[in-house]
Structure formats: C-alpha cells, structure tokens
Design a protein around this motif. Structure first.
Motif, PDB file in Angstrom:
ATOM      1  N   LEU A  90      -2.712  10.422  12.636  1.00  0.00           N
ATOM      2  CA  LEU A  90      -1.652   9.446  11.983  1.00  0.00           C
ATOM      3  C   LEU A  90      -1.133   9.764  10.940  1.00  0.00           C
ATOM      4  N   GLY A  91      -2.214   9.940  10.059  1.00  0.00           N
ATOM      5  CA  GLY A  91      -1.771  10.343   8.602  1.00  0.00           C
ATOM      6  C   GLY A  91      -0.812  11.546   8.560  1.00  0.00           C
ATOM      7  N   GLN A  92      -1.178  12.737   9.107  1.00  0.00           N
ATOM      8  CA  GLN A  92      -0.218  13.828   9.044  1.00  0.00           C
ATOM      9  C   GLN A  92       0.992  13.489   9.815  1.00  0.00           C
ATOM     10  N   GLN A 147       0.689  10.250   5.175  1.00  0.00           N
ATOM     11  CA  GLN A 147      -0.033   9.293   4.581  1.00  0.00           C
ATOM     12  C   GLN A 147      -1.501   9.697   4.748  1.00  0.00           C
ATOM     13  N   GLU A 148      -2.108   8.928   3.437  1.00  0.00           N
ATOM     14  CA  GLU A 148      -3.698   9.476   3.386  1.00  0.00           C
ATOM     15  C   GLU A 148      -4.509   8.434   4.582  1.00  0.00           C
ATOM     16  N   SER A 170      -6.461   0.683   5.294  1.00  0.00           N
ATOM     17  CA  SER A 170      -7.962   0.438   4.910  1.00  0.00           C
ATOM     18  C   SER A 170      -8.764  -0.261   5.825  1.00  0.00           C
ATOM     19  N   GLN A 171      -8.468  -1.261   6.686  1.00  0.00           N
ATOM     20  CA  GLN A 171      -9.341  -1.876   7.593  1.00  0.00           C
ATOM     21  C   GLN A 171      -9.570  -0.729   8.567  1.00  0.00           C
ATOM     22  N   GLN A 172      -8.633  -0.112   9.282  1.00  0.00           N
ATOM     23  CA  GLN A 172      -8.991   0.870  10.296  1.00  0.00           C
ATOM     24  C   GLN A 172      -9.936   2.018   9.869  1.00  0.00           C
TER      25      GLN A 172
END
Length: 264
Positions: free
Chosen positions: A235-237, A241-242, A247-249
């Motif tokens: 999902l980051g790619q 996003q980093e 944060s929670q996931q």
C-alpha cells in the motif's frame, strides 16, 4: 406456480442453503466418534505393523495433502481418517507426525492445524526468505492479486468490513461482482465461495440487518500465510507513503510478525 407452492419452494431452498452438505455432516459425525489414540495404544499398534507398512501409509497421506493443497482446500481430520488412514487409525498420531516431518524435510512445507476444534489442516510454504517474511509476500497471480486487495481493505479497516465496501472497491478496479469477468469468471462466487472454502476469508451474515448484509474478515489460512507488513509495503508503494504513516496498522503488522518469528 401458486403462492403456496412458491412459498414452499422458497422455504425448501432456504433450508437447503442452511443445512450442511451430506458429506460435510458425515465428516463431522465421523470426527466426533474418532478418539485420538493414547501413546500406549499407538505403541501397541506400531508393534503389529512393519516399518514398510507404516511408511507406505505415510506416503499416501503426504500425497493426499499435496493434491488437496493444489486447490488450497483445507483437510479435515475426519476426511483424512476415513479416506486415507483407514485401518491405520489406531496409529494416527504417529502417521501425522511422520507426515509432517516428510512434508517439511522433502517438500519444504509446514503442516499447520488452523482449526483445533474442527481439526483442519493446511500446508504453508516453509522455504521463506532470509528476512523471515511470510510465504505470501506479494500477489503471484491475478487471482492472488484480487485476494491481496481484499485482505488489504479488511486489514486497513480494522479487521472487519461490510461486503458493500469490498464490492465498491472492486468496481473501482473495474472488477464488477455483478458481471462475468474475463479473468476471474463469477467474481462474487470466487470471493464468497472459493476464497472462503480455502479459508483465506470469512464471510458471515450481520445479525438483525434487513435487507440481509454480510461482512468479511481474514480467514485462518490468511493469518497463517499472509504478511501484514508486506501488505503495508504494498500500500505504501501504491499511495507513495511510508508504511509507518499508518501507525496503528504498522504496530499491529510488526507485532504479529514478531509473534510469528518467535513461534518458528
């Protein structure tokens, strides 16, 4: 058709959907009457068999698991005892122990009991990369890609989502559950039947909803095979996003990965 006949037909169809299949019900009955032999009973049973007989039965069980794994269908203990182990049921624990060892040493597959109540087994790829990532790191086929998207949505939404959200997400990807797809065929059947039978997904009715609604959760096989950390990387790619930005996931993914590593 009269109204009475239509009502009777509808009730019959509804009851048939709720009733487990004859074979499934039979397997459950078989499992309830199967008592796990004690170590003493196993030892006495082995004394009556030659080493060659035991190894031949182990080979049959190994083959059975490998054939079932091609379709990613979990194997019930009752099914295994009835169809393969048969007259060797009094040494079942030893058969399973040797089967697990053979699958691990020869094929690099781990035999995992994903449901201890109903005694259901799957095979998980044990030949993992050096970084300890889960066997399913990223989609390896169009069908797995579709599954990966669904698991991603469920994970990011806290572990449970209403089916409408899944269908709307797939429509945005030009995969309409109401239409026959060139690659996937009947999409709704693939998701709610095949992926569910394979235990990648759980699909359950939400109580007290009218019209009837269902929800999705991760299935037992997904918990055993799919890396949540890899989903975040995916999902980051996708969104540039980093992974840490969720944060929670991110915390959940890496705590579950650490737990899996310690169990190995």
């Amino acid at each position: 058709m009269t109204q009475r006949n239509r009502l009777s037909h509808t009730q019959s169809a509804s009851q048939s959907r709720r009733q487990p299949s004859t074979s499934a019900a039979q397997e459950e009955d078989d499992d309830t009457i199967f008592t796990q032999p004690s170590s003493t009973q196993v030892q006495k049973g082995l004394e009556k068999l030659t080493a060659a007989e035991v190894e031949r039965k182990v080979a049959e069980v190994v083959q059975y698991f490998l054939v079932k794994d091609q379709k990613k269908v979990p194997v019930r203990r009752a099914e295994l005892v009835k169809n393969v182990v048969k007259e060797y049921r009094n040494v079942y624990p030893e058969i399973i122990k040797r089967t697990a060892r053979t699958l691990d040493q020869v094929f690099g597959l781990k035999l995992v009991e994903i449901d201890s109540k109903n005694h259901m087994y799957i095979l998980v790829n044990n030949l993992e990369p050096a970084d300890g990532a889960s066997p399913i790191n990223s989609p390896t086929s169009p069908k797995m890609g579709l599954l990966f998207v669904i698991l991603s949505v469920v994970f990011m939404k806290g572990g449970v989502v209403r089916e409408n959200l899944i269908w709307n997400t797939l429509k945005k990807l030009r995969v309409d559950p109401g239409e026959k797809h060139e690659e996937f065929g009947d999409v709704k059947r693939l998701v709610t039947d095949e992926f569910v039978r394979q235990r990648y997904l759980e699909y359950a009715r939400i109580p007290h909803t009218e019209p009837i609604e269902h929800e999705f959760r991760w299935g037992q096989r997904a918990d055993a095979e799919v890396s949540k950390a890899k989903i975040l990387e995916f999902l980051g790619q996708l969104f540039e996003q980093e992974p840490q930005s969720w944060s929670q996931q991110y915390k959940e993914a890496h705590s579950s990965q650490a737990s899996s590593s310690s169990q190995r």
